[in-house]
Design a protein around this motif. Structure first.
Motif, short mmCIF file in Angstrom:
data_model
loop_
_atom_site.label_atom_id
_atom_site.label_comp_id
_atom_site.label_asym_id
_atom_site.label_seq_id
_atom_site.Cartn_x
_atom_site.Cartn_y
_atom_site.Cartn_z
N ARG A 3 -8.70 -1.05 6.83
CA ARG A 3 -8.25 -1.61 5.56
C ARG A 3 -8.91 -0.88 4.39
NH1 ARG A 3 -8.30 -5.64 9.38
NH2 ARG A 3 -6.63 -7.20 9.27
N ASP A 4 -10.19 -0.55 4.55
CA ASP A 4 -10.89 0.16 3.48
C ASP A 4 -10.32 1.56 3.26
OD1 ASP A 4 -12.54 -1.95 2.80
OD2 ASP A 4 -14.21 -1.27 4.06
N GLU A 5 -9.87 2.22 4.32
CA GLU A 5 -9.23 3.52 4.16
C GLU A 5 -7.91 3.39 3.40
OE1 GLU A 5 -11.01 5.83 8.09
OE2 GLU A 5 -9.20 4.62 8.29
N ALA A 6 -7.17 2.34 3.66
CA ALA A 6 -5.92 2.11 2.92
C ALA A 6 -6.21 1.81 1.46
CB ALA A 6 -5.12 0.97 3.56
N ARG A 7 -7.27 1.04 1.20
CA ARG A 7 -7.65 0.77 -0.20
C ARG A 7 -8.09 2.06 -0.89
NH1 ARG A 7 -10.30 -3.62 2.48
NH2 ARG A 7 -8.93 -5.43 2.30
N VAL A 85 -6.81 -5.36 -3.30
CA VAL A 85 -5.61 -5.25 -2.48
C VAL A 85 -5.99 -5.71 -1.07
CG1 VAL A 85 -3.81 -3.73 -1.60
CG2 VAL A 85 -4.79 -3.31 -3.86
N GLY A 86 -5.31 -6.77 -0.61
CA GLY A 86 -5.60 -7.34 0.70
C GLY A 86 -4.55 -6.98 1.72
N PHE A 87 -5.00 -6.83 2.96
CA PHE A 87 -4.12 -6.47 4.07
C PHE A 87 -4.33 -7.41 5.24
CE2 PHE A 87 -5.28 -2.51 1.90
CZ PHE A 87 -4.03 -2.08 1.49
N ALA A 88 -3.38 -8.29 5.49
CA ALA A 88 -3.35 -9.14 6.68
C ALA A 88 -4.75 -9.59 7.11
CB ALA A 88 -2.65 -8.40 7.82
N ASP A 92 -6.21 -8.82 13.52
CA ASP A 92 -7.28 -7.95 14.02
C ASP A 92 -6.97 -6.50 13.65
OD1 ASP A 92 -5.40 -6.98 15.89
OD2 ASP A 92 -6.25 -8.12 17.55
N ASP A 93 -7.89 -5.60 13.97
CA ASP A 93 -7.73 -4.20 13.57
C ASP A 93 -6.54 -3.52 14.24
OD1 ASP A 93 -9.93 -4.42 11.91
OD2 ASP A 93 -11.33 -3.58 13.37
N HIS A 94 -6.07 -4.04 15.34
CA HIS A 94 -4.92 -3.48 16.03
C HIS A 94 -3.59 -3.95 15.41
CE1 HIS A 94 -2.76 -1.66 19.35
NE2 HIS A 94 -2.16 -2.81 19.61
N ASN A 95 -3.46 -5.24 15.21
CA ASN A 95 -2.20 -5.81 14.70
C ASN A 95 -1.94 -5.49 13.23
OD1 ASN A 95 -1.23 -6.97 17.09
ND2 ASN A 95 -2.58 -8.72 16.84
N VAL A 96 -2.95 -5.04 12.51
CA VAL A 96 -2.76 -4.67 11.10
C VAL A 96 -2.25 -3.23 10.95
CG1 VAL A 96 -5.11 -3.78 10.63
CG2 VAL A 96 -3.81 -4.93 8.81
N GLN A 97 -2.29 -2.44 12.00
CA GLN A 97 -1.95 -1.02 11.89
C GLN A 97 -0.57 -0.73 11.28
OE1 GLN A 97 -4.15 1.56 12.09
NE2 GLN A 97 -5.54 -0.19 12.23
N PRO A 98 0.51 -1.39 11.72
CA PRO A 98 1.80 -1.06 11.09
C PRO A 98 1.83 -1.41 9.60
CG PRO A 98 2.07 -2.83 12.69
CD PRO A 98 0.66 -2.33 12.81
N PHE A 103 2.03 0.72 4.19
CA PHE A 103 1.46 0.72 2.84
C PHE A 103 1.11 2.14 2.39
CE2 PHE A 103 -2.25 0.69 0.05
CZ PHE A 103 -1.78 -0.07 -1.00
N CYS A 104 0.42 2.88 3.25
CA CYS A 104 0.00 4.24 2.87
C CYS A 104 1.20 5.16 2.66
CB CYS A 104 -0.96 4.80 3.91
SG CYS A 104 -2.58 4.01 3.82
N SER A 105 2.23 5.01 3.44
CA SER A 105 3.45 5.78 3.26
C SER A 105 4.08 5.47 1.90
CB SER A 105 4.43 5.48 4.39
OG SER A 105 5.68 6.05 4.15
N TRP A 106 4.11 4.19 1.56
CA TRP A 106 4.65 3.74 0.27
C TRP A 106 3.82 4.33 -0.87
CZ3 TRP A 106 2.36 0.10 -3.20
CH2 TRP A 106 3.21 -0.41 -4.18
#
Length: 120
Positions: A3-7, A85-88, A92-98, A103-106
């Motif tokens: 999540r921190d990498e996405a932020r 910015v919050g993400f799910a 857990d760290d696996h189910n948040v991946q998609p 988000f990063c693609s967007w």
């Protein structure tokens, strides 16, 4: 990805809450749904219909939620009024991946320098 990498991707993009238009939020919601459905992680995993932008203390904010066979409205991506910015947070760290991938693609597609790189 964390999540921190996405932020960090969001922060490095130079984008601000000014990009939170109805059209852009719909685009993010559509990407989330396209990533969740085929992930195979949770039966019925999908994004809920596009939410409306809200304003708090003069700042836009939005929460895109998702659903699955055992829940109907859990956070997928939230742009909070305080800038976080919050993400799910429930996942857990696996189910948040998609969610993180979508988000990063967007973000990449909205980032001017990324758009210029894609057009060359």
């Amino acid at each position: 990805m964390t999540r921190d990498e996405a932020r960090a991707r969001w922060a490095a993009s130079g984008l601000t809450y000014e990009v939170l238009t109805t059209e852009n939020i719909k685009g993010l919601r559509d990407r989330l749904s396209a990533a969740l459905k085929p992930s195979g992680l949770i039966k019925g995993y999908r994004a809920n219909p596009t939410p409306k932008l809200k304003v708090s203390a003069g700042r836009p904010w939005v929460q895109i939620t998702c659903a699955a066979y055992y829940f109907s409205r859990r956070e997928a991506v939230t742009f909070n009024p305080d800038g976080f910015v919050g993400f799910a947070g429930w996942a857990d760290d696996h189910n948040v991946q998609p969610i993180l991938t979508a988000f990063c693609s967007w973000v990449d597609d909205l980032t001017p320098s990324a758009a210029a790189a894609h057009s060359t």
